[in-house]
Write an enzyme that holds these catalytic residues in place. Structure first.
Site, mmCIF file in Angstrom:
data_model
loop_
_atom_site.group_PDB
_atom_site.id
_atom_site.type_symbol
_atom_site.label_atom_id
_atom_site.label_comp_id
_atom_site.label_asym_id
_atom_site.label_seq_id
_atom_site.Cartn_x
_atom_site.Cartn_y
_atom_site.Cartn_z
ATOM 1 N N GLU A 180 0.841 -1.214 0.000
ATOM 2 C CA GLU A 180 0.000 0.000 0.000
ATOM 3 C C GLU A 180 0.865 1.249 0.000
ATOM 4 O O GLU A 180 2.044 1.208 0.358
ATOM 5 C CB GLU A 180 -0.947 0.007 1.202
ATOM 6 N N ASP B 84 -16.738 5.615 14.265
ATOM 7 C CA ASP B 84 -15.487 5.606 13.503
ATOM 8 C C ASP B 84 -14.906 4.199 13.419
ATOM 9 O O ASP B 84 -14.255 3.709 14.337
ATOM 10 C CB ASP B 84 -14.468 6.567 14.129
ATOM 11 N N LYS C 117 -3.384 -1.444 14.840
ATOM 12 C CA LYS C 117 -2.740 -0.539 15.779
ATOM 13 C C LYS C 117 -3.379 -0.618 17.154
ATOM 14 O O LYS C 117 -4.599 -0.669 17.258
ATOM 15 C CB LYS C 117 -2.885 0.903 15.273
ATOM 16 N N SER D 111 -12.834 1.828 10.478
ATOM 17 C CA SER D 111 -12.159 1.925 9.188
ATOM 18 C C SER D 111 -12.910 1.171 8.100
ATOM 19 O O SER D 111 -13.422 0.065 8.322
ATOM 20 C CB SER D 111 -10.756 1.344 9.305
ATOM 21 N N ALA D 112 -12.930 1.760 6.921
ATOM 22 C CA ALA D 112 -13.505 1.078 5.747
ATOM 23 C C ALA D 112 -12.663 -0.132 5.349
ATOM 24 O O ALA D 112 -13.083 -0.913 4.493
ATOM 25 C CB ALA D 112 -13.618 2.057 4.587
ATOM 26 N N ASP D 113 -11.486 -0.296 5.979
ATOM 27 C CA ASP D 113 -10.710 -1.517 5.722
ATOM 28 C C ASP D 113 -11.561 -2.757 6.033
ATOM 29 O O ASP D 113 -11.488 -3.762 5.321
ATOM 30 C CB ASP D 113 -9.450 -1.581 6.619
ATOM 31 N N VAL E 20 -5.342 0.370 3.070
ATOM 32 C CA VAL E 20 -5.453 -1.093 2.992
ATOM 33 C C VAL E 20 -6.683 -1.473 2.170
ATOM 34 O O VAL E 20 -6.623 -2.364 1.303
ATOM 35 C CB VAL E 20 -5.532 -1.711 4.406
ATOM 36 N N LYS F 15 -5.473 10.750 0.973
ATOM 37 C CA LYS F 15 -5.468 9.381 1.494
ATOM 38 C C LYS F 15 -6.759 8.744 0.995
ATOM 39 O O LYS F 15 -7.842 9.145 1.401
ATOM 40 C CB LYS F 15 -5.403 9.431 3.024
#
Ligand code: PSU
Ligand code: MN
Length: 301
Positions: A22, A135, A156, A137-139, A103, A83
């Protein structure tokens, strides 16, 4: 729309191992000038292991799989770089923008290009306090509908790790511990949470990928590869940095996309580079495991 480099195109046609990388980790995850050095080093590591690197990014509105040295440098040094998650790709293409891919976006683009293995540092996930902020992540939802194997050191520690593991289960994304029964904690060897699937060799992972195909699954397999204990961040220092970083983000009122870069930056500055070394070491380890898995996968076909 998607342009593969000559090297990537030939490797895919010849059935050689290819590993996607990435670009957000380069542009937003690592400080300069280390970011470009690491990006170049990772590609070199993959080539030395006999597989072809395919760094994904958007350059001048073109979604690229496999970047030239100049393109890599452009994404590593631009100040105002977007991003891009999956939803940002159409607008980046239409406006002719440069953008780093997360990602999620990297997984999707790599899959479209015919790449099956992707190495990164840590995945996005559920943020602390997500019950109020939503919140996440769209990952996560993207990995639920993208058949790719992602090698990472977990998510993380700035995230809500158990909530992220729950969401991955809900979404049907397999989480496989690589030579471990513990979910890694990115900077730490062990996040404190178990995983219930395990693989001890690249061949086992490749066999799982083949089984997933036989079952017509279209979700990702996450291969969670821990940092060796000797390389992890001191757990006490880690605990202190985490508390500080979260408080700083709250004081600064950071929300949305900038949250992850903000927290990572705080970690790096407050640990005088120790977290950066752990981060880079984790990515290197993931790249090495990805090379072995891509090779095992190429051999099966
Ligand atoms: N983990 C890292 N470094 C990073 C990221 C994650 O160690 O730079 C990036 C990845 O690109 C990941 C993205 O996809 O952060 C997740 O951002 P968000 O939480 O905004 O979805
Ligand atoms: Mn977010």
């Amino acid at each position: 729309m998607i342009v593969k480099s000559e090297e990537v195109d030939v490797a895919l046609r010849d059935g050689r191992g290819v590993v996607a990388l990435e670009s957000t980790i380069i542009s937003h995850g690592l400080p300069r000038p280390r970011n470009l050095e690491v990006a170049v080093e990772l590609e070199g590591r993959l080539r030395a292991a006999g597989v072809v690197p395919a760094t994904v990014g958007v350059v001048g509105g073109v979604v690229r799989v496999g970047l030239s040295g100049e393109e890599l440098e452009r994404l590593a040094t631009r100040d105002d770089l977007l991003k891009a998650g999956v939803r940002d790709l159409p607008s980046a293409v239409v406006s002719g923008a440069d953008a780093a891919t997360t990602v999620a976006a990297t997984s999707w683009v790599a899959h479209l290009a015919g790449i099956r293995v992707f190495a990164t540092g840590g995945l996005g996930g559920v943020h602390r306090g997500a019950a109020a902020t939503y919140d996440e992540s769209a990952d996560l939802p993207t990995l639920a509908r993208t058949p790719i194997t992602v090698i990472c050191a977990g998510v993380k520690s700035i995230l809500d790790v158990p909530a992220t593991l729950e969401r991955l289960e809900t979404l049907g994304v397999a989480v496989v511990g690589y030579r471990t029964d513990r979910f890694p904690g990115f900077y730490l060897t062990d996040s404190g949470h178990p995983v219930d699937q395990r693989a001890d060799s690249p061949e086992t992972v490749a066999a799982m990928m083949a089984a997933a195909d036989d079952l017509s699954l279209d979700s990702a397999i996450i291969v969670a590869n821990p940092l060796p204990e000797a390389r992890q961040l001191d757990p006490e220092l880690h605990e202190r940095l985490l508390t500080e970083a979260l408080a700083a983000a709250e004081r600064a009122g950071v929300t949305g996309k900038p949250v992850t870069p903000f927290l990572l930056d705080h970690f790096q500055r407050a640990s005088a580079g120790a977290s950066l070394e752990a981060n880079i070491h984790a990515v290197r380890g993931n790249v090495d495991v990805a090379a072995a898995i891509a090779t095992a996968w190429a051999k099966r076909r």
